[in-house]
Scaffold this motif. Structure first.
Motif, PDB file in Angstrom:
ATOM      1  N   TYR A  52      20.413  16.269   7.821  1.00  7.17           N
ATOM      2  CA  TYR A  52      20.367  17.705   8.112  1.00  7.17           C
ATOM      3  C   TYR A  52      20.799  18.526   6.889  1.00  7.17           C
ATOM      4  N   GLY A  53      21.926  18.138   6.295  1.00  2.87           N
ATOM      5  CA  GLY A  53      22.444  18.868   5.140  1.00  2.87           C
ATOM      6  C   GLY A  53      21.532  18.784   3.932  1.00  2.87           C
ATOM      7  N   LYS A  54      20.913  17.626   3.728  1.00  2.85           N
ATOM      8  CA  LYS A  54      19.992  17.448   2.600  1.00  2.85           C
ATOM      9  C   LYS A  54      18.793  18.382   2.735  1.00  2.85           C
ATOM     10  N   ASN A  55      18.283  18.532   3.960  1.00  3.64           N
ATOM     11  CA  ASN A  55      17.158  19.438   4.193  1.00  3.64           C
ATOM     12  C   ASN A  55      17.531  20.884   3.883  1.00  3.64           C
ATOM     13  N   ILE A  56      18.732  21.297   4.272  1.00  5.25           N
ATOM     14  CA  ILE A  56      19.185  22.657   3.962  1.00  5.25           C
ATOM     15  C   ILE A  56      19.270  22.844   2.444  1.00  5.25           C
ATOM     16  N   SER A  57      19.847  21.878   1.755  1.00  8.50           N
ATOM     17  CA  SER A  57      19.993  21.973   0.295  1.00  8.50           C
ATOM     18  C   SER A  57      18.643  22.047  -0.400  1.00  8.50           C
ATOM     19  N   LYS A  58      17.679  21.265   0.075  1.00  9.14           N
ATOM     20  CA  LYS A  58      16.332  21.310  -0.510  1.00  9.14           C
ATOM     21  C   LYS A  58      15.720  22.690  -0.313  1.00  9.14           C
ATOM     22  N   ASN A  59      15.845  23.225   0.919  1.00  4.06           N
ATOM     23  CA  ASN A  59      15.278  24.547   1.217  1.00  4.06           C
ATOM     24  C   ASN A  59      15.942  25.649   0.408  1.00  4.06           C
ATOM     25  N   GLN A  60      17.253  25.530   0.181  1.00  2.16           N
ATOM     26  CA  GLN A  60      18.002  26.574  -0.529  1.00  2.16           C
ATOM     27  C   GLN A  60      18.120  26.285  -2.027  1.00  2.16           C
TER      28      GLN A  60
END
Length: 76
Positions: free
Chosen positions: A37-45
């Protein structure tokens, strides 16, 4: 670039939270779910992604942003 995202231990659970935020974004039972979940947020941001061990030490760091010091091309 967005806020750095952290995966941190919370008692017997794992939290994803933005750096400097007073509240966790989401709590997970399994560390692997929090990391995904956190990795996806970091990729998006396009931000840094930091994962802690159960004892609070940093386990890993990944950069999904525009790296100010990218690796140099060694092929000329």
């Amino acid at each position: 670039m967005g806020k750095n995202q952290w995966v941190s231990p919370r008692d017997d659970k794992w939290a994803v939270h933005g750096e400097g935020n007073s509240k966790d974004t989401k709590i997970f039972d399994k560390k692997s779910d929090a990391v995904e979940y956190g990795k996806n947020i970091s990729k998006n941001q396009q931000s840094e992604f930091i994962v802690q061990k159960k004892n609070g030490q940093i386990q890993s760091k990944d950069s999904f942003g525009n790296d100010p010091l990218p690796p140099r091309d060694t092929e000329h």
